[in-house]
Motif scaffolding. Structure first.
Motif, mmCIF file in Angstrom:
data_model
loop_
_atom_site.group_PDB
_atom_site.id
_atom_site.type_symbol
_atom_site.label_atom_id
_atom_site.label_comp_id
_atom_site.label_asym_id
_atom_site.label_seq_id
_atom_site.Cartn_x
_atom_site.Cartn_y
_atom_site.Cartn_z
ATOM 1 N N GLU A 72 115.321 -130.637 23.745
ATOM 2 C CA GLU A 72 114.912 -131.023 22.396
ATOM 3 C C GLU A 72 113.528 -130.497 22.027
ATOM 4 O O GLU A 72 113.343 -129.890 20.966
ATOM 5 C CB GLU A 72 114.936 -132.551 22.257
ATOM 6 C CG GLU A 72 114.583 -133.023 20.869
ATOM 7 C CD GLU A 72 114.724 -134.526 20.700
ATOM 8 O OE1 GLU A 72 114.452 -135.003 19.588
ATOM 9 O OE2 GLU A 72 115.104 -135.229 21.661
ATOM 10 N N GLN A 73 112.563 -130.692 22.898
ATOM 11 C CA GLN A 73 111.192 -130.301 22.572
ATOM 12 C C GLN A 73 111.052 -128.784 22.411
ATOM 13 O O GLN A 73 110.488 -128.308 21.431
ATOM 14 C CB GLN A 73 110.229 -130.806 23.645
ATOM 15 C CG GLN A 73 108.784 -130.515 23.309
ATOM 16 C CD GLN A 73 107.826 -131.069 24.361
ATOM 17 O OE1 GLN A 73 108.232 -131.677 25.330
ATOM 18 N NE2 GLN A 73 106.545 -130.822 24.156
ATOM 19 N N GLN A 74 111.569 -128.030 23.356
ATOM 20 C CA GLN A 74 111.418 -126.573 23.296
ATOM 21 C C GLN A 74 112.207 -125.964 22.138
ATOM 22 O O GLN A 74 111.743 -125.033 21.484
ATOM 23 C CB GLN A 74 111.837 -125.940 24.621
ATOM 24 C CG GLN A 74 111.419 -124.497 24.744
ATOM 25 C CD GLN A 74 111.686 -123.922 26.126
ATOM 26 O OE1 GLN A 74 112.254 -124.573 26.987
ATOM 27 N NE2 GLN A 74 111.290 -122.695 26.333
ATOM 28 N N GLU A 76 112.907 -127.407 19.265
ATOM 29 C CA GLU A 76 112.194 -127.740 18.028
ATOM 30 C C GLU A 76 110.924 -126.896 17.890
ATOM 31 O O GLU A 76 110.557 -126.492 16.794
ATOM 32 C CB GLU A 76 111.877 -129.235 17.961
ATOM 33 C CG GLU A 76 113.111 -130.099 17.753
ATOM 34 C CD GLU A 76 113.936 -129.724 16.518
ATOM 35 O OE1 GLU A 76 113.359 -129.485 15.441
ATOM 36 O OE2 GLU A 76 115.170 -129.657 16.649
ATOM 37 N N GLN A 77 110.259 -126.624 18.997
ATOM 38 C CA GLN A 77 109.079 -125.751 18.957
ATOM 39 C C GLN A 77 109.473 -124.344 18.520
ATOM 40 O O GLN A 77 108.773 -123.717 17.720
ATOM 41 C CB GLN A 77 108.394 -125.702 20.321
ATOM 42 C CG GLN A 77 107.645 -126.960 20.677
ATOM 43 C CD GLN A 77 107.127 -126.944 22.104
ATOM 44 O OE1 GLN A 77 107.552 -126.142 22.931
ATOM 45 N NE2 GLN A 77 106.209 -127.842 22.394
ATOM 46 N N THR A 80 110.218 -124.504 14.758
ATOM 47 C CA THR A 80 108.973 -124.664 13.997
ATOM 48 C C THR A 80 108.181 -123.370 13.999
ATOM 49 O O THR A 80 107.678 -122.935 12.959
ATOM 50 C CB THR A 80 108.124 -125.804 14.589
ATOM 51 O OG1 THR A 80 108.887 -127.018 14.537
ATOM 52 C CG2 THR A 80 106.819 -125.984 13.836
ATOM 53 N N TRP A 112 119.460 -134.226 17.432
ATOM 54 C CA TRP A 112 119.560 -134.593 18.837
ATOM 55 C C TRP A 112 120.032 -136.037 18.951
ATOM 56 O O TRP A 112 119.587 -136.917 18.235
ATOM 57 C CB TRP A 112 118.215 -134.413 19.539
ATOM 58 C CG TRP A 112 117.923 -132.969 19.756
ATOM 59 C CD1 TRP A 112 117.275 -132.127 18.911
ATOM 60 C CD2 TRP A 112 118.310 -132.191 20.868
ATOM 61 N NE1 TRP A 112 117.228 -130.869 19.427
ATOM 62 C CE2 TRP A 112 117.850 -130.879 20.643
ATOM 63 C CE3 TRP A 112 118.997 -132.457 22.049
ATOM 64 C CZ2 TRP A 112 118.060 -129.838 21.544
ATOM 65 C CZ3 TRP A 112 119.200 -131.430 22.952
ATOM 66 C CH2 TRP A 112 118.735 -130.142 22.698
#
Length: 130
Positions: A72-74, A76-77, A80, A112
């Motif tokens: 999820e974090q990577q 979304e990065q 963005t 997610w």
């Protein structure tokens, strides 16, 4: 001797094309730097266009698998970074009068749910009638 004369003539002609004052030299330097900046900005926009195709051109199942491997974090990065980069480079290129641009449109969204991602097409933009 004839070759030396041609070399001197060519050097003289070349010297006349070179800037002679500090201001003219500065303008020439700025022009070259601006041209290089525009060239690399256009190259960056084309790279972003390729990235856009690699992200949004994937089949839903493959995109889901890729996003879940990134997490999820990577993911979304990455999104963005892509969206803000495309928007910024397009503003720079538009101001420079370039016809090159990076696509800013996302063709699909994802949400997610725990470690799983749900992919959905984005609705078509509403066109207002005037």
């Amino acid at each position: 001797m004839k070759h030396l004369l041609l070399i001197l003539l060519a050097a003289s002609a070349h010297a006349q094309l070179l800037p002679v004052t500090p201001a003219e030299r500065a303008i020439s330097d700025i022009d070259r730097a601006a041209a290089a900046s525009r060239y690399y900005a256009e190259q960056y926009a084309q790279s972003l266009s390729t990235l856009h195709g690699k992200i949004f051109g994937l089949d839903d199942a493959i995109l889901k698998s890729v996003l879940e491997r990134l997490g999820e974090q990577q993911s979304e990065q990455l999104l963005t970074l892509y969206v803000s980069s495309a928007s910024s480079i397009n503003a720079i290129l538009a101001a420079a009068g370039s016809s090159v641009s990076a696509p800013e449109t996302r063709t699909r969204d994802w949400v997610w749910s725990g470690a799983s991602v749900i992919i959905a097409p984005r609705p078509d933009p509403v066109v207002s009638e005037q």
